[in-house]
Write a protein that holds these residues in place. Structure first.
Motif, PDB file in Angstrom:
ATOM      1  N   ASP A  18       0.795  -1.299  -0.045  1.00 59.26           N
ATOM      2  CA  ASP A  18       0.135  -0.225   0.071  1.00 59.26           C
ATOM      3  C   ASP A  18       0.940   1.522  -0.133  1.00 59.26           C
ATOM      4  O   ASP A  18       0.543   2.193  -0.697  1.00 59.26           O
ATOM      5  CB  ASP A  18      -0.834   0.020   1.290  1.00 59.26           C
ATOM      6  N   ILE A  19       1.984   1.300   0.926  1.00 60.98           N
ATOM      7  CA  ILE A  19       2.517   2.487   0.899  1.00 60.98           C
ATOM      8  C   ILE A  19       3.270   3.024  -0.250  1.00 60.98           C
ATOM      9  O   ILE A  19       3.365   4.233  -0.642  1.00 60.98           O
ATOM     10  CB  ILE A  19       3.465   2.220   2.233  1.00 60.98           C
ATOM     11  N   CYS A  20       3.660   2.086  -1.072  1.00 62.55           N
ATOM     12  CA  CYS A  20       4.314   2.396  -2.496  1.00 62.55           C
ATOM     13  C   CYS A  20       3.401   3.320  -3.397  1.00 62.55           C
ATOM     14  O   CYS A  20       3.792   3.768  -4.217  1.00 62.55           O
ATOM     15  CB  CYS A  20       4.725   0.991  -3.036  1.00 62.55           C
ATOM     16  N   ALA A  21       1.954   2.907  -3.148  1.00 66.16           N
ATOM     17  CA  ALA A  21       1.285   3.615  -4.087  1.00 66.16           C
ATOM     18  C   ALA A  21       0.800   5.173  -3.529  1.00 66.16           C
ATOM     19  O   ALA A  21       0.420   6.013  -4.257  1.00 66.16           O
ATOM     20  CB  ALA A  21       0.021   3.099  -4.334  1.00 66.16           C
ATOM     21  N   ARG A  22       1.093   5.072  -2.231  1.00 65.36           N
ATOM     22  CA  ARG A  22       0.731   6.400  -1.442  1.00 65.36           C
ATOM     23  C   ARG A  22       1.928   7.532  -1.516  1.00 65.36           C
ATOM     24  O   ARG A  22       1.852   8.668  -1.539  1.00 65.36           O
ATOM     25  CB  ARG A  22       0.058   6.308  -0.097  1.00 65.36           C
ATOM     26  N   HIS A  23       3.147   6.869  -1.085  1.00 69.24           N
ATOM     27  CA  HIS A  23       4.333   7.745  -1.155  1.00 69.24           C
ATOM     28  C   HIS A  23       5.392   7.321  -1.908  1.00 69.24           C
ATOM     29  O   HIS A  23       5.671   6.210  -2.121  1.00 69.24           O
ATOM     30  CB  HIS A  23       4.652   7.888   0.309  1.00 69.24           C
ATOM     31  N   GLU A  24       5.940   8.419  -2.499  1.00 77.21           N
ATOM     32  CA  GLU A  24       7.057   8.105  -3.131  1.00 77.21           C
ATOM     33  C   GLU A  24       8.245   7.793  -2.181  1.00 77.21           C
ATOM     34  O   GLU A  24       8.541   8.919  -1.152  1.00 77.21           O
ATOM     35  CB  GLU A  24       7.216   9.228  -4.108  1.00 77.21           C
TER      36      GLU A  24
ATOM     37  N   HIS B 226      26.242   5.173  -1.024  1.00 78.85           N
ATOM     38  CA  HIS B 226      25.199   4.381  -1.672  1.00 78.85           C
ATOM     39  C   HIS B 226      23.803   5.073  -1.032  1.00 78.85           C
ATOM     40  O   HIS B 226      23.393   5.236   0.180  1.00 78.85           O
ATOM     41  CB  HIS B 226      25.549   2.829  -0.814  1.00 78.85           C
ATOM     42  N   LYS B 227      22.712   5.227  -1.931  1.00 80.23           N
ATOM     43  CA  LYS B 227      21.342   5.739  -1.840  1.00 80.23           C
ATOM     44  C   LYS B 227      20.335   4.941  -2.574  1.00 80.23           C
ATOM     45  O   LYS B 227      20.952   4.331  -3.647  1.00 80.23           O
ATOM     46  CB  LYS B 227      21.389   6.992  -2.281  1.00 80.23           C
ATOM     47  N   ALA B 228      19.362   4.556  -2.063  1.00 80.28           N
ATOM     48  CA  ALA B 228      18.242   3.982  -2.777  1.00 80.28           C
ATOM     49  C   ALA B 228      17.133   4.422  -2.401  1.00 80.28           C
ATOM     50  O   ALA B 228      16.720   5.168  -1.339  1.00 80.28           O
ATOM     51  CB  ALA B 228      18.302   2.636  -2.573  1.00 80.28           C
ATOM     52  N   ALA B 229      16.047   4.369  -3.308  1.00 77.97           N
ATOM     53  CA  ALA B 229      15.121   5.079  -3.206  1.00 77.97           C
ATOM     54  C   ALA B 229      13.700   3.603  -3.034  1.00 77.97           C
ATOM     55  O   ALA B 229      13.348   3.429  -4.186  1.00 77.97           O
ATOM     56  CB  ALA B 229      14.334   5.994  -4.353  1.00 77.97           C
ATOM     57  N   CYS B 230      13.552   3.304  -2.117  1.00 77.62           N
ATOM     58  CA  CYS B 230      12.730   2.109  -1.916  1.00 77.62           C
ATOM     59  C   CYS B 230      11.905   1.916  -0.478  1.00 77.62           C
ATOM     60  O   CYS B 230      12.999   1.881   0.471  1.00 77.62           O
ATOM     61  CB  CYS B 230      13.368   0.925  -2.261  1.00 77.62           C
ATOM     62  N   HIS B 231      10.926   1.837  -0.235  1.00 74.01           N
ATOM     63  CA  HIS B 231      10.301   1.673   1.087  1.00 74.01           C
ATOM     64  C   HIS B 231      10.700   0.406   1.783  1.00 74.01           C
ATOM     65  O   HIS B 231      10.701   0.183   2.916  1.00 74.01           O
ATOM     66  CB  HIS B 231       8.721   1.697   1.111  1.00 74.01           C
ATOM     67  N   PHE B 232      11.196  -0.745   0.658  1.00 80.34           N
ATOM     68  CA  PHE B 232      11.616  -1.901   1.301  1.00 80.34           C
ATOM     69  C   PHE B 232      13.092  -2.318   0.888  1.00 80.34           C
ATOM     70  O   PHE B 232      13.533  -3.341   0.443  1.00 80.34           O
ATOM     71  CB  PHE B 232      10.660  -3.015   0.650  1.00 80.34           C
ATOM     72  N   ALA B 233      14.083  -1.117   1.041  1.00 78.39           N
ATOM     73  CA  ALA B 233      15.262  -1.347   0.475  1.00 78.39           C
ATOM     74  C   ALA B 233      16.015  -2.436   1.160  1.00 78.39           C
ATOM     75  O   ALA B 233      15.669  -2.579   2.623  1.00 78.39           O
ATOM     76  CB  ALA B 233      16.089  -0.206   0.850  1.00 78.39           C
ATOM     77  N   GLY B 234      16.517  -3.405   0.640  1.00 85.31           N
ATOM     78  CA  GLY B 234      17.493  -4.522   1.248  1.00 85.31           C
ATOM     79  C   GLY B 234      17.869  -5.404   0.249  1.00 85.31           C
ATOM     80  O   GLY B 234      17.922  -5.304  -1.153  1.00 85.31           O
ATOM     81  N   GLU B 235      18.908  -5.991   0.671  1.00 84.34           N
ATOM     82  CA  GLU B 235      19.588  -7.053  -0.462  1.00 84.34           C
ATOM     83  C   GLU B 235      18.610  -8.000  -0.543  1.00 84.34           C
ATOM     84  O   GLU B 235      17.479  -8.310  -0.299  1.00 84.34           O
ATOM     85  CB  GLU B 235      21.078  -7.540   0.299  1.00 84.34           C
ATOM     86  N   ILE B 236      19.231  -8.507  -1.931  1.00 84.56           N
ATOM     87  CA  ILE B 236      18.220  -9.601  -2.578  1.00 84.56           C
ATOM     88  C   ILE B 236      17.743 -10.690  -1.810  1.00 84.56           C
ATOM     89  O   ILE B 236      18.766 -11.238  -1.047  1.00 84.56           O
ATOM     90  CB  ILE B 236      18.935  -9.894  -3.999  1.00 84.56           C
ATOM     91  N   GLY B 237      16.671 -10.972  -1.732  1.00 81.76           N
ATOM     92  CA  GLY B 237      16.159 -12.113  -0.675  1.00 81.76           C
ATOM     93  C   GLY B 237      16.083 -11.677   0.652  1.00 81.76           C
ATOM     94  O   GLY B 237      15.724 -12.302   1.674  1.00 81.76           O
ATOM     95  N   ARG B 238      16.614 -10.409   1.011  1.00 80.18           N
ATOM     96  CA  ARG B 238      16.591  -9.927   2.442  1.00 80.18           C
ATOM     97  C   ARG B 238      15.899  -8.557   2.606  1.00 80.18           C
ATOM     98  O   ARG B 238      16.281  -7.760   3.523  1.00 80.18           O
ATOM     99  CB  ARG B 238      17.932  -9.961   2.938  1.00 80.18           C
ATOM    100  N   HIS B 239      14.878  -8.435   1.770  1.00 81.36           N
ATOM    101  CA  HIS B 239      14.143  -7.120   1.937  1.00 81.36           C
ATOM    102  C   HIS B 239      13.303  -7.223   3.261  1.00 81.36           C
ATOM    103  O   HIS B 239      12.766  -8.271   3.752  1.00 81.36           O
ATOM    104  CB  HIS B 239      13.080  -7.047   0.924  1.00 81.36           C
ATOM    105  N   PRO B 240      13.174  -5.950   3.866  1.00 78.36           N
ATOM    106  CA  PRO B 240      12.360  -6.080   5.096  1.00 78.36           C
ATOM    107  C   PRO B 240      11.043  -6.295   4.857  1.00 78.36           C
ATOM    108  O   PRO B 240      10.384  -6.245   3.708  1.00 78.36           O
ATOM    109  CB  PRO B 240      12.658  -4.639   5.876  1.00 78.36           C
ATOM    110  N   VAL B 241      10.200  -6.914   5.986  1.00 77.88           N
ATOM    111  CA  VAL B 241       9.055  -7.198   5.756  1.00 77.88           C
ATOM    112  C   VAL B 241       7.753  -5.783   5.962  1.00 77.88           C
ATOM    113  O   VAL B 241       7.090  -5.634   5.196  1.00 77.88           O
ATOM    114  CB  VAL B 241       8.306  -7.941   6.851  1.00 77.88           C
TER     115      VAL B 241
END
Lengths: 336, 364, 335, 445
Positions: free
Chosen positions: D367-373, D383-398
């Motif tokens: 949901d949050i992805c549709a509401r907030h950039e 290192h900068k990343a623009a993701c609500h669930f930033a994490g290494e592959i297979g280890r993205h936060p819940v």
């Protein structure tokens, strides 16, 4: 059809005279235009046509000298002495009823007894002078408007394109027919009337002949403008004027040369065509005018018609074939 | 050509049941500048269920040779010698009508630029149905349309019953390539030739298409030839690799052999001139010097010798005078190469590999 | 697409209005007095200054130009009454005035002469399409052969000749010299009066238009076919196993026709708008000859009517070309 | 063969040349003839053995972490108006080609800009060279904001920022000699007397590995790779500090690509030029650029040094992109990596998705992805990343990592108790403190 404005735009098909499949050329340090010139030199048809055109140009330049050489001139003939009014009204000497008349190598005209050779020579001059002047001005106007419209874009382009379309909508022949007499009728009593008539005709041809080049140059400019080398010159900080004239224009030389080489025969045909319809150069020598006068006598005196007719056909065909060869030679699509 | 003595059989498995067998194929075009030999004495085989990757630069003859398999060259203007056998049928010299029965049916082809390769004025479904109907003359229009929708669905186009009536320009690049593949597979061909199928596509779309091709191959168990300049695509897709240079096969073997023990300096050049997305950062990028040769005036001897950095290791002027034969490689049985070097694998392992993939050296 | 057509039509109307204004102004300011031709005509060459002034008065030439143009424009839509030497002529809409020469209403004359021009143009166009396109296709399929080269270069020479000379020579030989039975009697008879005569009278002009223009259409078609046959989708069609006929005619011709149709539409417009040479040479009483005669005698209302007619025909044919283009090419249709 | 442009070009001359009558043959023949115009004896690289050749090849470029930025781009935007096709051409929308991107290019270093077609990377290049006028944002170069300069004010700065173009066939004016092309910048800027231009041109030709005697030849006499060298020489003429290289090798044959990349690296070492290297080939960018920015639909979704991006990507798009690249050497070791398949196509930049632009194709989207950039958050030293669930592959936060920064709950609904963090900036460079993904606070690692 001999509509100058359309001459260029309707030639969309590919090279017709197949490239003379010359062996691989050595291209060291040679510009694309020089390569094109080299191809033309190798093209027999083009060279024959070029020689023919050059011959006509020389005739036009030295019309007076040549007329003197043959001892003929434009002064009105002596119908009463030279024509057989008791018979069929044909000349008493020379063609069609008698053999070659050395005094009048091309024969004399029925009704007026004017010398055909003199009229032919000066008719050639009229044709080439009018057509080349008109070509020069139409090209200048077309190149400038096309370049401005294509490079500026936006509103300027819209306005110019509208004007081009407006002119293309006008039926050329009809408008020429309307305008030519209007321009000239005011000067009907002027002693210099034949000259004015010629200038009026040039004006009409230019008026209806510039759109083809303008449209071509506009299109080419628009596509060149998007090329990376133009962007590269912007990145360098090159001023717009320099981009237009040093970067763009050299790339337009080839299409302009092609347009000109196809416009010239169009104008020659148009000039004669208008004269044939009784408009344009009605005073003085013009091949079209002679054709108009000669067609009623064709049955009895075919030579009278064939002389100017062949003049036009040979010149126009040679110019057209030459133009076509030039197009093949400079067309970047046929270049390796 | 004496080379024909050695019949390269890359894959042991396919030796018996090769579906496509190309032998001593030579293709010559007359040009204004003289005859041009685009493909010279080329031999290879592809078995059912196998994938052959053909790799080479522009003008190496990789596309020309596979177009000959479909008989797409103008027979009047092209001199084709040698043999191409599809199934048990000899294709070289086959009549136009005989060829037509094969095309799109037993053998089909996928082209690089799907936008150009699909007719812009006809609907995608119509073009697919046409391909079906030409080989199923008793199929009705409805059947053909149903088949088209089914194939579009099979290649993963969403809402195929609706998209079937779209024109190609209404598809995205990836979808067009899928439609191309659907058209290629509509008659269940035994051999599919994919000519640079992903070159014009973005990398994520390329991955989709390559996966799709692999899945479909597994499903149809067809023989596949994939033509590409990208060794990465070959590495992922192909069982066998054929490396072409200036119209000739210069190396041929299983993908694993070719990529781990290449024995021809041109293949080394290809490997060393592309960086890898995961490789050691101390790997060097070593280009192949110079430009691809002119086929009108090919270099004498080995056509690669003017660009080869290992000529000095061959005695005398052998490289520039004598065309090396395709000979068995020093390592591996199903592997041939065209090179005068005495022990190419050693040179590769000792000289080349440490420069271009130091990480792999340590493992050995 | 619909919005586009409306837009084009509106621009077209603007262009026609501009053309009519321009022609009106030209004739108004052009010759010494626009009333002189009618004065000369009506007084049988005894046009004195006084009579001229009278005519100028009754024709409205003493009023400002915009007033008269307004009247003229109004006449086109609702009709008007016009004065002629003391009489009043009722001129119903669409009123383009009356001919100075024949005193007939311009619109009536136009309608009367239109069938001749249309017959001429349609017949000629049919002929050159029927000849040019098949020859062009055949040449494209045999591209590079000796026959193709000969055909193309001879057609290039023919199409380089000015058309009117081609037609003139054809007429002179067929009519004057050889006096051929059918071809020799050119001229226009209305189709409904006598179909055979209609056909016989138009046969030679049709042949001239057809043969001359077919050379150009052969070249267009050949060029378009050559280009279309070298497209990638032709290779695809072959690779599908389609028979050669399907490949050439269904896949190749379809896209080759687009540029040919475009040129055809524009040419037909020009042909309809200005068959002056053909009508002049073959003495066919169509619009072109009518306009030519009007120019000769300064018949101003006829001149403006023909100019507007020509402009409208060219505009309409351009719009039709664009629409057809959209139908033929789905890529244009959608965008 | 490689690029569509190349093929199109080859196709074009066959259309009209009419030399070979049958279509496929014509294409083939033209291709060969095309490569035949190249002089086979004109091998630029001089080498005696493989060892020497190898020494001319370069290893991957190395990052200099202390280098000052040569250009700092902040919140750069470029919107192209979209006009309706109706009677009145109103502006009905905007193509948000570039929508608020920030980055720095270090002096003498290289930043790679990667992304798929239409992501705005080329537009960015054209903004920096001011071929376009930016809609918003700033570009600080030499203490000046070049985003706001007029073309006239820009002129002196043009010496310092030059560009290398993609297509070697259209980027050189076919009517000018190589000398005129390479010397044009000198003539335009009146730097050296006319007589000295030729000397400088020859010097430059030598630098890019061309025969200096060929200054009076025309571009049509050179092969694609040689033309690209001419384009590079032109860009070097004014001794620029920054070179924008827009897909400089993607139109070239594979073996030629490596030649050009090595040349660009040589130039960097010799002249200390900084590159903004725009490309879609992730492997080439990895080799050439110690720092990489990944773009998607007009935004930078992840930016960082090579190690961060290629080995520890935290954005699902970067991860998908990397997994899609075929890997030659993987096949040698055996097998293929697991791929992250992206569904569907890139959405239209005229009407991009709300919130995170990647969410329509993202396997992690909530949901949050549709509401907030998602903000472009610094998550490591470089290192900068623009993701609500930033994490290494297979280890993205819940649960999303960003709500506290944005002042929302985990679904993106406004949380009245929380205040948006002030630490979110659009600054171009990296700061000494960054957001710790595990602790979800700012601080030094």
């Amino acid at each position: 059809m001999s509509i100058p404005g359309e001459v260029i735009t309707t030639h969309t098909e590919d090279s017709v005279v197949e490239d003379a499949t010359a062996p691989r050329e050595l291209q060291a340090g040679r510009s694309p235009l020089r390569i094109a010139a080299h191809r033309i030199r190798k093209d027999t048809v083009a060279m024959v046509c070029l020689s023919i055109v050059m011959l006509f140009v020389l005739i036009a330049i030295f019309a007076g000298t040549l007329a003197d050489l043959f001892n003929v001139n434009l002064t009105v003939g002596r119908p009463a002495e030279q024509l057989d009014f008791l018979g069929d009204g044909m000349p008493l000497n020379g063609p069609p009823n008698y053999g070659f008349d050395p005094e009048h190598p091309f024969g004399v005209a029925p009704k007026t007894a004017n010398d055909n050779l003199a009229y032919w020579l000066y008719g050639c001059r009229t044709s080439l002078v009018i057509a080349s002047t008109a070509t020069l001005f139409a090209t200048l106007i077309g190149v400038v408007t096309g370049l401005v419209a294509g490079f500026a874009g936006g509103v300027v382009d819209k306005v110019i394109s509208f004007v081009i379309d407006l002119f293309l909508t006008l039926p050329f022949l009809l408008m020429a027919l309307i305008i030519a007499p209007i321009i000239t009728s005011r000067f009907a009593s002027d002693p210099d009337y034949p000259t004015i008539q010629k200038f009026g005709l040039v004006a009409v041809l230019v008026f209806f002949g510039w759109m083809g080049v303008a449209r071509l140059v506009r299109g080419e400019t628009m596509s060149l403008r998007e090329r990376e080398f133009i962007q590269a010159s912007r990145v360098i900080g090159m001023p717009t004027g320099r981009i237009l004239f040093k970067e763009l224009l050299p790339n337009l030389v080839a299409p302009i040369v092609v347009a000109v080489s196809l416009m010239l025969p169009g104008f020659i045909a148009a000039e004669a065509g208008l004269a044939f319809l009784g408009i344009g150069v009605t005073q003085g020598a013009s091949w079209g005018q002679t054709i108009l006068q000669a067609s009623p006598y064709f049955e009895k005196y075919p030579l009278y018609l064939w002389e100017p007719l062949l003049g036009i056909v040979i010149l126009v065909v040679a110019l057209n074939l030459l133009g076509d060869a030039i197009r093949d030679a400079v067309d970047p699509k046929t270049r390796r | 050509m004496t080379d024909s003595i050695i019949q390269p059989r890359a894959h042991q498995m396919s030796e018996e049941g090769a579906y496509l067998a190309v032998e001593n194929l030579t293709i010559e075009f007359p040009t204004p500048d003289g005859p041009l030999t685009a493909v010279n004495d080329l031999s290879y085989t592809v078995g059912m269920g196998q994938t052959l990757g053909i790799v080479g630069e522009s003008g190496s003859g990789k596309s020309v040779s596979s177009m000959a398999v479909l008989g797409l060259h103008d027979t009047k203007r092209t001199k084709i010698t040698g043999s191409i056998r599809i199934g048990d049928k000899e294709v070289v010299g086959l009549s136009e009508s005989g060829m037509r029965k094969l095309r799109g049916n037993a053998v089909s082809m996928i082209f690089q630029d799907a936008l150009a390769a699909l007719h812009p004025f006809y609907r995608v479904g119509g073009q697919l149905a046409e391909a079906y109907q030409v080989h199923h003359s008793n199929a009705s229009k409805r059947d053909a349309r149903r088949k088209a929708i089914e194939m579009l669905d099979r290649v993963g186009i969403p809402q195929p019953d609706r998209r079937v009536d779209d024109f190609p320009h209404q598809f995205s690049g990836g979808m067009r390539q899928r439609a191309m593949i659907a058209m290629g597979l509509i008659n269940d061909p035994s051999l599919l030739i994919a000519d640079e199928p992903t070159t014009a596509l973005d990398v994520t779309v390329q991955a989709q298409i390559l996966d799709l091709l692999q899945d479909l191959q597994r499903e149809f168990n067809s023989a596949v030839i994939i033509i590409t300049h990208d060794l990465g695509v070959v590495a992922e897709m192909a069982d066998d690799v054929l490396v072409m240079y200036a119209g000739r096969a210069v190396e041929y073997g299983t993908t694993k052999q070719i990529l781990s023990h290449p024995e021809m300096p041109y293949t080394w050049g290809l490997l060393s001139s592309i960086p890898d997305v995961q490789s050691d950062t101390s790997a060097r990028l070593i280009p192949i010097p110079g430009n691809p040769p002119s086929l009108l005036n090919p270099p004498s001897g080995c056509s690669f010798h003017p660009r080869c950095a290992h000529v000095d290791k061959v005695p005398g002027s052998l490289c520039s005078t004598t065309l090396p034969r395709l000979t068995p490689a020093s390592i591996g049985t199903a592997h041939v190469k065209r090179c005068h070097l005495a022990d190419p694998d050693a040179i590769y392992q000792r000289e080349v590999l440490p420069e271009i993939a130091p990480d792999l050296v340590e493992e050995n | 697409m619909f919005a586009y057509i409306i837009k084009r039509l509106l621009t077209g109307v603007v262009v026609v209005v501009l053309v009519s204004m321009a022609v009106f102004a030209l004739l108004w300011y052009g010759p010494e007095s626009p009333a002189r031709p009618i004065c000369v005509q009506e007084t049988s060459n005894r046009c004195t200054d006084e009579r001229l002034a009278n005519f100028e008065e009754s024709m409205g030439y003493n009023n400002p130009i915009y007033v008269e143009y307004g009247k003229y424009a109004k006449g086109i839509f609702v009709g008007r009454e016009m004065a002629l030497g003391g009489n009043t002529i009722q001129c119903d809409a669409p009123c383009f005035g009356f001919s100075f020469r024949s005193r007939a209403l311009v619109w009536d004359e136009l309608i009367e002469r239109l069938p001749a021009t249309i017959s001429l143009a349609i017949g000629g166009a049919t002929l050159y399409l029927l000849l040019g396109i098949p020859i062009g296709i055949a040449a494209a399929r045999r591209r590079g052969t000796l026959g193709d080269k000969l055909l193309v270069s001879s057609f290039l020479v023919i199409s380089s000749i000015p058309y009117y000379l081609f037609a003139l020579v054809a007429w002179l030989y067929c009519t004057l010299v050889w006096d051929l039975p059918v071809l020799g009697d050119s001229g226009y008879t209305p189709l409904l009066d006598n179909p055979a005569k209609w056909f016989a009278g138009l046969l030679l002009p049709w042949l001239c238009l057809g043969i001359f223009n077919c050379t150009a259409y052969t070249r267009y078609t050949r060029g378009a076919m050559v280009e279309s046959l070298s497209e990638d989708y032709i290779r695809t069609a072959k690779a599908k196993g389609l028979p050669a006929r399907t490949v050439v005619y269904k896949h190749g011709l379809r896209s080759a026709l687009v540029p040919v149709v475009t040129i055809f539409g524009i040419d037909l417009g020009i042909l309809l708008a200005g068959t002056i040479f053909t009508e002049r040479i073959f003495e066919i009483q169509g619009i072109g000859l009518w306009g030519l005669r009007a120019v000769g005698s300064f018949d101003l209302p006829v001149i403006s009517a023909t100019a507007m007619f020509g402009a409208i025909v060219i505009i309409v044919s351009n719009i039709i070309v664009d629409v057809v283009y959209g139908v033929l090419d789905p890529r244009v249709r959608v965008s | 063969m490689a690029s569509p442009e190349d093929t199109a070009r080859v196709g074009r001359h066959t259309d009209q040349s009419g030399k070979s009558p049958e279509a496929p043959n014509a294409t083939v023949a033209a291709q060969f003839q095309d490569s035949a115009t190249e002089d086979p004896h004109d091998v630029e690289a001089s080498y005696a053995s493989f060892g020497e050749l190898a020494k001319q090849g370069h290893t991957a470029a190395v990052l200099d972490p202390t280098a000052e930025p040569v250009i700092a781009v902040e919140d750069l935007k470029m919107y192209f108006p979209v006009r309706s096709s109706g009677l009145v051409r109103r502006t009905i929308g905007q193509v948000q080609a570039v929508d608020g991107i920030s980055f720095e290019v270090p002096r003498g270093g290289s930043l790679g800009l990667v992304g798929e077609s239409g992501c705005g990377k080329s537009t960015t290049g054209r903004l920096i060279t001011r071929l376009y006028n930016p809609t918003g944002g700033s570009m600080t170069f030499g203490g000046q904001d070049i985003a706001k300069l007029s073309q006239r004010q820009m002129k002196p700065l043009r010496r310092d920022i030059q560009m290398i173009f993609q297509d070697p066939y259209t980027s050189l004016n076919p009517r000018h000699t190589v000398g005129a092309i390479v010397g044009a910048p000198l003539a335009v800027h009146d730097i050296v007397p006319k007589k000295q231009i030729l000397g400088r041109v020859q010097e430059l030709l030598e630098v890019v590995g061309l025969n200096p005697e060929h200054y009076n030849r025309y571009p049509n006499e050179f092969s694609g790779g040689q033309r690209q060298r001419i384009g590079i020489a032109r860009a070097l003429t004014l001794n620029p500090k920054l070179l924008v290289a827009d897909e400089p090798v993607s139109a070239l044959d594979v073996s030629i690509q490596a030649q050009v990349i090595n040349l660009l690296q040589d130039i960097q070492r010799e002249f200390g030029v900084a590159y903004l290297f725009i490309a879609h080939d992730l492997a080439v960018v990895r080799h050439f650029c110690p720092e990489v920015a990944v773009m998607y639909l007009g935004k930078i979704v992840e930016i960082g040094d090579r190690e961060s991006i290629y080995s520890h990507a935290h954005h699902p798009y970067t991860q998908a992109l990397l997994s899609a690249v075929p890997d030659v050497k993987q096949a040698v070791i055996g097998g293929r990596r697991e791929r992250i398949m992206l569904e569907g196509d890139v959405p239209s930049p005229i009407n991009p998705p709300s919130g995170c632009r990647f969410r329509t194709r993202c396997p992690l989207a909530q949901d949050i992805c549709a509401r907030h950039e998602p903000p472009l958050l610094q998550i490591g030293p470089r290192h900068k990343a623009a993701c609500h669930f930033a994490g290494e592959i297979g280890r993205h936060p819940v649960t999303p990592v960003t709500p506290r920064l944005l002042g929302t709950d985990d679904h993106g609904n406004a949380d009245p108790g929380a205040t948006p963090s002030t630490e979110l900036t659009t600054q171009a460079g990296y700061s000494d403190t960054w957001f710790d993904l595990d602790k979800k606070t700012f601080g030094r690692a």
